[in-house]
Every structure is written in structure tokens, then in C-alpha cells.
Design a protein around this motif. Structure first.
Motif, mmCIF file in Angstrom:
data_model
loop_
_atom_site.group_PDB
_atom_site.id
_atom_site.type_symbol
_atom_site.label_atom_id
_atom_site.label_comp_id
_atom_site.label_asym_id
_atom_site.label_seq_id
_atom_site.Cartn_x
_atom_site.Cartn_y
_atom_site.Cartn_z
ATOM 1 N N GLY A 186 0.832 -1.203 0.000
ATOM 2 C CA GLY A 186 0.000 0.000 0.000
ATOM 3 C C GLY A 186 0.861 1.245 0.000
ATOM 4 O O GLY A 186 2.084 1.174 0.056
ATOM 5 N N ILE A 187 0.216 2.391 -0.049
ATOM 6 C CA ILE A 187 0.908 3.668 0.039
ATOM 7 C C ILE A 187 0.578 4.244 1.403
ATOM 8 O O ILE A 187 -0.589 4.444 1.737
ATOM 9 N N SER A 188 1.603 4.488 2.189
ATOM 10 C CA SER A 188 1.402 4.977 3.549
ATOM 11 C C SER A 188 0.856 6.403 3.523
ATOM 12 O O SER A 188 1.329 7.248 2.762
ATOM 13 N N LYS B 267 -0.967 12.629 6.761
ATOM 14 C CA LYS B 267 -1.630 12.943 8.037
ATOM 15 C C LYS B 267 -0.826 13.959 8.834
ATOM 16 O O LYS B 267 -1.390 14.890 9.419
ATOM 17 N N LYS B 268 0.502 13.769 8.840
ATOM 18 C CA LYS B 268 1.378 14.664 9.580
ATOM 19 C C LYS B 268 1.277 16.093 9.029
ATOM 20 O O LYS B 268 1.174 17.066 9.793
ATOM 21 N N LYS C 152 -2.721 23.407 12.543
ATOM 22 C CA LYS C 152 -2.126 24.312 13.530
ATOM 23 C C LYS C 152 -1.795 25.666 12.919
ATOM 24 O O LYS C 152 -1.434 26.593 13.631
ATOM 25 N N GLY C 153 -1.850 25.746 11.582
ATOM 26 C CA GLY C 153 -1.565 27.018 10.915
ATOM 27 C C GLY C 153 -0.186 27.075 10.294
ATOM 28 O O GLY C 153 0.229 28.100 9.770
ATOM 29 N N ARG C 154 0.556 25.955 10.370
ATOM 30 C CA ARG C 154 1.876 25.921 9.733
ATOM 31 C C ARG C 154 1.685 25.703 8.225
ATOM 32 O O ARG C 154 0.633 25.279 7.784
#
Length: 149
Positions: A56-58, A63-64, A71-73
């Protein structure tokens, strides 16, 4: 040792591609001796031949990144594509502002902090785009001493 025929038959039985057929290197002699489909099925049952899991493709990295964006980054000028008005259309911006203003005005009227006539006047001013924000509305009311304590 060539077990390509057995691998092909196993792939058909397991309903997968050739690359996903795993053959135990310890039992290569048994696999080589297996010539019929029934022999291959028996080996599959014994666990000598197995079907490997699909690769599969992680989505961990995705997600990270999403967490960081939450958070606005990663939202600086270098990441922006499209004009200012394309990211949040002017109409949407207006709708958010006017809804906040109207809600505030209604609340002030219902709480008795402003009377009906003042409410109407401020409502029309808001509709005309006089106030930039709720803060601006309150600033105007303070300057003109409209708010009742």
C-alpha cells in the motif's frame, strides 16, 4: 531451482499476481514435485505457498502535514496559489462579517442595550458596509455613546 510453473498455478489459485506468491525456500523440493493443481492446493494449505499482502501507500506523511496545516503551519506566502479573492471569495468574507454584525445587533437590542431606532440605524449602516468588524461596531458605539449600561 525453477518453480515458475508452480508459481503460475499458485497465482491462479490464490487469485493474485506472480510477484505476490511466496514460496518457502526450505521446501523448494516439495514445490518442484508438485505438478497438479491439487498438489499446489495442498501446499497452500500446509503454508508452504502463501499469498503476500498487497503493498500500500502509507498516508502517515499526509496525516502529519494535515496536522501541521491545522495548527496554521505551512500556510505562508510560498504555499499560496490563487489570488486573495480566490482563497476566500469576497462574497464569503462579506457574509461572515455581516452575519456576525447582525447577530450582535440583535443581541444588543434584545438585551435592551440599544433601542429600536438605534438598532435600525446601525443595521442600515452595517448593510451599507460601514463597519469592518464587530470590534469596529463597538468602537463606533463607544465614540457616539450609544450603548446603555
Amino acid at each position: 531451482m525453477d518453480v515458475s510453473v508452480q508459481r503460475r498455478i499458485a497465482a491462479e489459485i490464490l487469485k493474485c499476481g506472480l510477484d505476490r506468491v511466496w514460496i518457502d525456500p526450505e521446501h523448494l523440493e516439495d514445490v518442484k514435485a508438485a505438478l497438479s493443481r491439487d498438489d499446489i492446493r495442498a501446499l497452500i494449505k500446509r503454508g508452504v505457498i502463501k499469498k503476500l499482502q498487497k503493498k500500500g501507500i502509507s498516508s502517515a506523511r499526509v496525516k502529519k502535514l494535515k496536522e501541521q496545516r491545522k495548527k496554521g503551519r505551512r500556510r505562508g506566502p510560498g504555499s499560496r496559489r490563487g489570488a486573495k479573492g480566490a482563497r476566500t471569495p469576497p462574497k464569503e468574507k462579506w457574509m461572515n462579517t455581516i452575519r456576525a454584525l447582525r447577530k450582535t445587533l440583535k443581541q444588543l437590542r434584545d438585551d435592551g442595550q440599544i433601542d429600536r431606532n438605534v438598532y435600525r440605524k446601525l443595521y442600515r449602516m452595517a448593510k451599507g458596509g460601514y463597519f469592518r468588524s464587530r470590534a469596529h461596531l463597538f468602537l463606533y458605539m463607544e465614540e457616539h455613546e450609544i450603548l446603555k449600561k
